[in-house]
Design an enzyme around this catalytic site. Structure first.
Site, PDB file in Angstrom:
ATOM      1  N   LYS A 198       0.708   4.404  -8.395  1.00 20.32           N
ATOM      2  CA  LYS A 198       0.959   5.770  -8.881  1.00 20.32           C
ATOM      3  C   LYS A 198       2.304   5.845  -9.616  1.00 20.32           C
ATOM      4  O   LYS A 198       2.416   6.472 -10.669  1.00 20.32           O
ATOM      5  CB  LYS A 198       0.940   6.718  -7.694  1.00 20.32           C
ATOM      6  CG  LYS A 198       0.952   8.173  -8.098  1.00 20.32           C
ATOM      7  CD  LYS A 198       0.750   9.089  -6.917  1.00 20.32           C
ATOM      8  CE  LYS A 198      -0.694   9.292  -6.540  1.00 20.32           C
ATOM      9  NZ  LYS A 198      -1.236   8.377  -5.570  1.00 20.32           N
ATOM     10  N   ASP A 222       0.811  -1.228   0.000  1.00 20.62           N
ATOM     11  CA  ASP A 222       0.000   0.000   0.000  1.00 20.62           C
ATOM     12  C   ASP A 222       0.842   1.275   0.000  1.00 20.62           C
ATOM     13  O   ASP A 222       0.424   2.304   0.504  1.00 20.62           O
ATOM     14  CB  ASP A 222      -0.941   0.044   1.229  1.00 20.62           C
ATOM     15  CG  ASP A 222      -1.675  -1.264   1.437  1.00 20.62           C
ATOM     16  OD1 ASP A 222      -2.301  -1.718   0.472  1.00 20.62           O
ATOM     17  OD2 ASP A 222      -1.615  -1.832   2.541  1.00 20.62           O
ATOM     18  N   HIS A 270      -4.244  -1.889  -6.668  1.00 23.93           N
ATOM     19  CA  HIS A 270      -3.608  -0.644  -7.097  1.00 23.93           C
ATOM     20  C   HIS A 270      -4.694   0.333  -7.509  1.00 23.93           C
ATOM     21  O   HIS A 270      -5.536   0.003  -8.332  1.00 23.93           O
ATOM     22  CB  HIS A 270      -2.669  -0.884  -8.290  1.00 23.93           C
ATOM     23  CG  HIS A 270      -1.444  -1.651  -7.938  1.00 23.93           C
ATOM     24  ND1 HIS A 270      -0.537  -2.094  -8.872  1.00 23.93           N
ATOM     25  CD2 HIS A 270      -0.956  -2.047  -6.731  1.00 23.93           C
ATOM     26  CE1 HIS A 270       0.450  -2.740  -8.258  1.00 23.93           C
ATOM     27  NE2 HIS A 270       0.207  -2.722  -6.971  1.00 23.93           N
TER      28      HIS A 270
END
Length: 454
Positions: free
Chosen positions: A45, A40, A68
């Site tokens: 990103k 996490d 994700h």
């Protein structure tokens, strides 16, 4: 010995007589993105950022226990099995042999994201024929096992109940079934499937499986999957040794959840460190290029297990609420604590990070002071390593370095100089302590909130 060479020397199936093949033709290098904590960290990103320039985006391990979240132009996409590079219409996505695939989950995920605007994914997805299949009963067994652990030991592992552990167990016990089995002789597959079910039913008396319905569904899924399936080894070899290509591997889970190196037994069932990229896709170590580690500016952990820098207090609650720390796959609240550099150094020892992405710096904006764990002590003495033994890890006392908070909003920062001096000092301290440069700093959810340093 001249510089030119015919294309036939490049292909192993057609060695040209007498021509010595150049020794330095290693092929394309692969960039690997890995979690450096307990998952996490915001890998999605970083992958999303790199995927915009990648020709190939690959998953090498885990299954739909991964989650994700990627935000593009205000739309939030959630990926579990699909490589998050699938958003980029120019890139091909590969699900490698090391991934365990739950077919209903794969198609359901694709359909959900299609509704949000994902187009043409089936034309851009390649699935390795050597990948193992997760069946619905594996998921049921996952739940049964957790209930049994609770009853016998009074504690669970805290799995996502997606059948990942039981599938890797089938694989290691050599009774698992793979994509190539499903696409081969279906009669043969049906027999093996029934045997597998029988084997699990002999272990778990409460397990009921409607094999005929399951097989009917699997046959349909198999036909939908067929156009996407390739021999992964050949596919990756061609990609590595063909024309120049940008290849990205996105790791699921993280270093401290690795089956070998994580906080065992509270780990996942696959190698989520750099070796998993080699075994899970058939890539030689020679072709591994950049290895990017992703870490939050603090630490979180979902589920059970030791967590030395955990803050069971107002600070922990603040990080949890400000950081919206809730699992993408499970919806569980994440436990929160200070950044732990012992963990990051340990992850670096295993993975050899060439650079790090530090995410969610903005969550720390409101704190008066910020602590960073720099060493573990047992009985007042520093220990040089990260303990393998969980009892020992539960006993460690963390030595902290304390920094003044910057007390200002960093979410609008887009370059290094936009960050307050105190935030810069914090980042530099982390960088120097681990000995790895920080290439990105994340200050928000969207693509443009990643400050690139070099």
């Amino acid at each position: 010995r001249s510089g030119s060479r015919s294309s036939s020397t490049n292909s192993p199936s057609n060695p040209t007589q007498g021509l010595k093949r150049p020794r330095n033709d290693t092929g394309n290098k692969v960039t690997v993105v890995l979690g450096a904590q307990w998952g996490d960290e915001g890998k999605g990103k970083v992958v999303d950022l790199l995927a915009t320039q990648s020709d190939l985006v690959c998953r090498c391990q885990g299954g739909n226990n991964a989650g994700h979240t990627v935000v593009v132009e205000g739309t939030e996409y959630d990926f579990h099995l699909l490589p998050s590079g699938i958003i980029n219409p120019k890139s091909i996505c590969v699900i490698g042999n090391g991934v365990v695939i739950h077919l209903p989950g794969l198609f359901e995920e694709a359909e959900k994201n299609e509704k949000k605007g994902l187009k043409g994914w089936e034309k851009r997805l390649i699935v390795s024929d050597r990948a193992h299949l997760v069946f619905d009963f594996h998921q049921v067994v996952d739940g049964i096992q957790e209930t049994q652990r609770q009853a016998t030991e009074g504690k669970i592992i805290g799995t996502t109940k997606k059948g990942i552990g039981p599938t890797y167990t089938s694989k290691a016990s050599r009774i698992g079934l793979r994509v190539c089995d499903l696409l081969g002789d279906f009669k043969e597959f049906s027999t093996k499937f029934k045997n597998l079910v029988a084997q699990y039913q002999s272990m778990y008396s409460s397990l009921t499986v409607d094999t005929d319905t399951q097989l009917k569904k699997l046959k349909e899924y198999g036909e939908r999957l067929r156009p996407m399936v390739r021999d992964g080894v050949y596919y990756m070899y061609e990609a590595l040794h063909g024309p120049p290509k940008k290849i990205l591997v996105e790791g699921a889970n993280a270093a401290l959840l690795d089956i070998d190196f994580g906080t065992y037994p509270f780990v996942t069932s696959s190698n989520c460190t750099v070796g998993g990229a080699c075994t899970g896709l058939g890539i030689p170590p020679l072709n591994i290029g950049e290895v990017y580690g992703v870490s939050k500016a603090y630490t979180t952990r979902v589920g059970i297990g030791a967590f030395p820098t955990e803050q069971l207090n107002a600070t922990g609650e603040l990080l949890q609420t400000r950081g919206h720390e809730v699992g993408v796959t499970t919806g569980r609240k994440r436990r929160c604590g200070w950044l732990d550099l012992v963990i990051l150094r340990y992850a670096h020892m295993i993975n050899g990070f060439t650079a790090i992405a530090l995410t969610k710096l903005d969550i720390l904006d409101v704190l008066d002071e910020i602590k960073v764990g720099v060493a573990y002590k047992i009985n007042g003495k520093r220990i040089p390593n990260f303990p393998a033994n969980m009892e020992l890890l539960h006993k460690v006392e963390v030595e902290y370095e304390t920094f003044p908070g910057w007390k200002s909003d960093t979410s609008a920062a887009r370059k290094w100089n936009d960050l307050p001096q105190k935030a810069q000092n914090y980042i530099r301290f982390v960088e120097n302590h681990i000995g790895v440069p920080i290439k990105w700093v994340g200050v928000g959810k969207s693509r443009e909130c990643m400050i690139q340093m070099f």
